[in-house]
Design an enzyme around this catalytic site. Sequence first.
Site, short mmCIF file in Angstrom:
data_model
loop_
_atom_site.label_atom_id
_atom_site.label_comp_id
_atom_site.label_asym_id
_atom_site.label_seq_id
_atom_site.Cartn_x
_atom_site.Cartn_y
_atom_site.Cartn_z
N LEU A 152 140.77 31.13 24.95
CA LEU A 152 142.07 31.01 25.59
C LEU A 152 141.92 31.04 27.11
CD1 LEU A 152 144.13 33.51 23.40
CD2 LEU A 152 143.62 31.10 22.96
N LEU A 249 134.42 21.28 38.07
CA LEU A 249 133.61 20.84 39.20
C LEU A 249 134.32 21.05 40.53
CD1 LEU A 249 132.01 17.49 37.90
CD2 LEU A 249 131.03 19.79 37.90
N ALA A 251 135.21 22.91 43.79
CA ALA A 251 134.72 23.97 44.67
C ALA A 251 135.90 24.83 45.12
CB ALA A 251 134.02 23.37 45.88
N CYS A 259 137.26 37.27 32.03
CA CYS A 259 136.20 36.73 31.16
C CYS A 259 134.90 36.41 31.88
CB CYS A 259 136.71 35.48 30.44
SG CYS A 259 138.05 35.82 29.26
#
Length: 429
Positions: A152, A249, A251, A259
């Site tokens: 999740l 991807l 930045a 998590c």
Amino acid sequence: MNVAVIGTGYVGLNTAVSLALHGHRVVGIDVDEEKVKQLKQRHCPIYEPGLEEAMRSVMDQGNLHFDHTLNGEAKEADILFICVGTPESADGSADLGYLFAVVEDVRAVYASNPVRRGVVIKSTVPVGTGDRVAELLGDCKELHVISNPEFLREGSALQDALNPSRIVIGAESAAAFSLMDELYEGYSCPMVKTTRRTAELIKYASNAFLATRISFMNELARLSTVLGTDIETVARGMGLDSRIGPEFLRAGIGYGGSCFPKDTIALLQVGKRNGVKLSILEQVREVNRTQPEWCVQLIREQLGGLHGKRVAVLGLSFKPDTDDIRESRSLPIIKQLLHEGAIVSAYDPISMETVAKLYPQVSYADDIYATLTGADAALLATEWKQCVNLDWQKAKAVMAKPVLFDGRNAWPSELVKQYGFAYQGVGRS
């Protein structure tokens, strides 16, 4: 099916509501009686888009109830989900105290009630935990221990629970898989059936790899800043390769939340205990740790020092559409700014009250333009829509200096420059 969900945090509550929406009869269990009282009064204790409305709907239908004990409706459950926290312990490994306390309760309640049930571990746990739980419940012959990790994303957790990208089931018997097939009947996503240990590693490996992509791009962004190249274009060019793909991807100032930080260090500890050095993962964590410092350095250089300078921090939760500030990258940035003598103001649509307990010296305002008033620089730390979609003319009028630091590369760089702002993104030319 009758389902009991033990633990009503982010994972547990979204799991309970989603299963109720799929037609199961669900009882949510939590030892916190005050939280259970709030839930029974139809008040959602966490912020997650759409969750409270959905929770009230399934409660109205009679498919969702709450209790603080396993001795009530939970006794009739066919499936028991364990969704308690596994926080980081002092050495970085996962603290399984809450989980094993639940296992003892399950053993006490169901040992004398020999009905076929699934005990499903949805909490993120080290490899081998499910096997240990099976040993502890070894005298409860009809209890099948199953690993069913969650995937999740906070901010879209309910939708992820309702429409998962995949369902991973780790079990050691046909009877256990049969129970889960019945539970997930009607779900259209791919299903991976494997051993408990493999399922547990899939969860850790998934989070570690996503964290790796983020830190890799952040390290490239540092190089891009020096080279005068644009990391956003680099990311787009990379993402068009089907072997790479465009996800994770971007930045920025680093990853946070409940998590990635916890799970990466827990996986490092698993490797350490088994004599395997995970060097790439060590560097992933180091890049993430130092990314806020790098961001503050850019602000310091632009302003010619930080002492006495007013900096507005926009966004405090670790990502938009959640009130979770755990490991939020805005927090070390605020800490460093204050340490260097900056005057900090902050805005977040949900999380200001929580952060104010940590940093009472910061000024907070419900109006984002009040936060910007008198600022020598503004930093976008979380890409809430309220923080991204600004009235740039008004923002410039109230700021002391038109200096923007885009920590999420989410502001329209060319547009703000047209308004006369000095714009600095992460790795952007």
